[in-house]
Design an enzyme around this catalytic site. Structure first.
Site, PDB file in Angstrom:
ATOM      1  N   VAL A  40      31.351 -53.584  45.316  1.00 40.22           N
ATOM      2  CA  VAL A  40      32.354 -54.645  45.419  1.00 40.22           C
ATOM      3  C   VAL A  40      33.664 -54.200  44.762  1.00 40.22           C
ATOM      4  O   VAL A  40      34.751 -54.407  45.308  1.00 40.22           O
ATOM      5  CB  VAL A  40      31.843 -55.953  44.787  1.00 40.22           C
ATOM      6  CG1 VAL A  40      32.932 -57.032  44.828  1.00 40.22           C
ATOM      7  CG2 VAL A  40      30.597 -56.452  45.505  1.00 40.22           C
ATOM      8  N   CYS A  41      33.555 -53.577  43.595  1.00 46.13           N
ATOM      9  CA  CYS A  41      34.752 -53.113  42.884  1.00 46.13           C
ATOM     10  C   CYS A  41      35.548 -52.111  43.711  1.00 46.13           C
ATOM     11  O   CYS A  41      36.788 -52.132  43.713  1.00 46.13           O
ATOM     12  CB  CYS A  41      34.358 -52.480  41.555  1.00 46.13           C
ATOM     13  SG  CYS A  41      33.541 -53.602  40.407  1.00 46.13           S
ATOM     14  N   THR A  42      34.847 -51.239  44.409  1.00 40.33           N
ATOM     15  CA  THR A  42      35.534 -50.226  45.214  1.00 40.33           C
ATOM     16  C   THR A  42      36.332 -50.878  46.338  1.00 40.33           C
ATOM     17  O   THR A  42      37.468 -50.473  46.617  1.00 40.33           O
ATOM     18  CB  THR A  42      34.515 -49.222  45.778  1.00 40.33           C
ATOM     19  OG1 THR A  42      33.791 -48.626  44.699  1.00 40.33           O
ATOM     20  CG2 THR A  42      35.208 -48.127  46.573  1.00 40.33           C
TER      21      THR A  42
END
Length: 230
Positions: free
Chosen positions: A44-46
């Site tokens: 998700v962060c990417t």
């Protein structure tokens, strides 16, 4: 004490992917967005950092400086940025041209109340909580104007953050507020403090009265653009 709207954003010094910074010197007289993510090299962060990198021009055009944060060291950030650049199709200079704070000791995260106290699985190998997906919109006076906190499992909607910046900046220049689901160019609301002769002075005949307390007018930036092109 949790940070609230209207508080002065705390100053700090930190190592980042762009070298050491002092927050107040980095922001100076600009708008800023400080946002945290739980961990590098996570799915998700990417996608989020890719979205921010691709929207960097939208933020820059509004005079907004970006600064990210996670509980990783600089070397981790530098390696992860290569994955983000590959995902965003960068061919040369990195698309991630804003600093990412290396907050391995959680000092900045603690200062801003970004640590996850809900999800007991969102911890590092030592059991120390990672950060949640926090967002702080900070104005040129370093006043906190918006706070958002998302769970670790949910990616943020950055067009919504840009929408809020548009609303805040417009409201700082004109005596207006913005209604639900407003987007730039839509009608705005005449501020309740504007009464009597001041209504005509500021908005002329361009006022739609629904109730005495609910009055619409055109987006002032749209009217200015129209007058400028006439």
């Amino acid at each position: 004490m949790a940070l609230r709207l209207g508080d002065i954003a705390p100053d700090f010094e930190a190592e980042t992917s762009k070298g050491p910074i002092k927050f107040s010197e980095y922001v100076k007289d600009s708008w800023a967005i400080l946002f945290s993510h739980p961990d590098d090299y996570t799915p998700v962060c990417t996608t989020e950092l890719s979205a921010v990198a691709l929207s960097a021009g939208d933020f820059a055009s509004r005079g907004v400086k970006l600064i990210g944060l996670s509980a990783n060291d600089v070397a981790s950030h530098e390696g992860w940025i290569k994955d983000i650049d590959a995902l965003t199709g960068s061919a040369g200079a990195s698309n991630v041209d804003f600093p990412i704070i290396a907050d391995k000791d959680r000092s900045v995260s603690t200062l801003y109340g970004m640590l996850d106290n809900l999800d007991k699985t969102n911890v590092d190998a030592k059991g120390i909580p990672f950060t949640v997906r926090s967002v702080f919109i900070i104005d040129p006076a370093r006043v906190i104007r918006l706070t958002l906190t998302y769970p670790a499992s949910t990616g943020r909607n950055f067009p919504e953050i840009i929408r809020v910046i548009d609303s805040l900046q417009l409201g700082d220049k004109h005596k207006i507020t913005t209604p639900a689901n407003w987007n730039k160019g839509d009608k705005v609301i005449v501020h309740p403090s504007v009464q009597g002769e001041q209504v005509q002075k500021l908005f002329g005949d361009d006022v739609e009265v629904v109730y005495p307390y609910l009055r619409f007018t055109s987006d002032p930036s749209t009217k200015k653009a129209a007058n400028g092109s006439a």
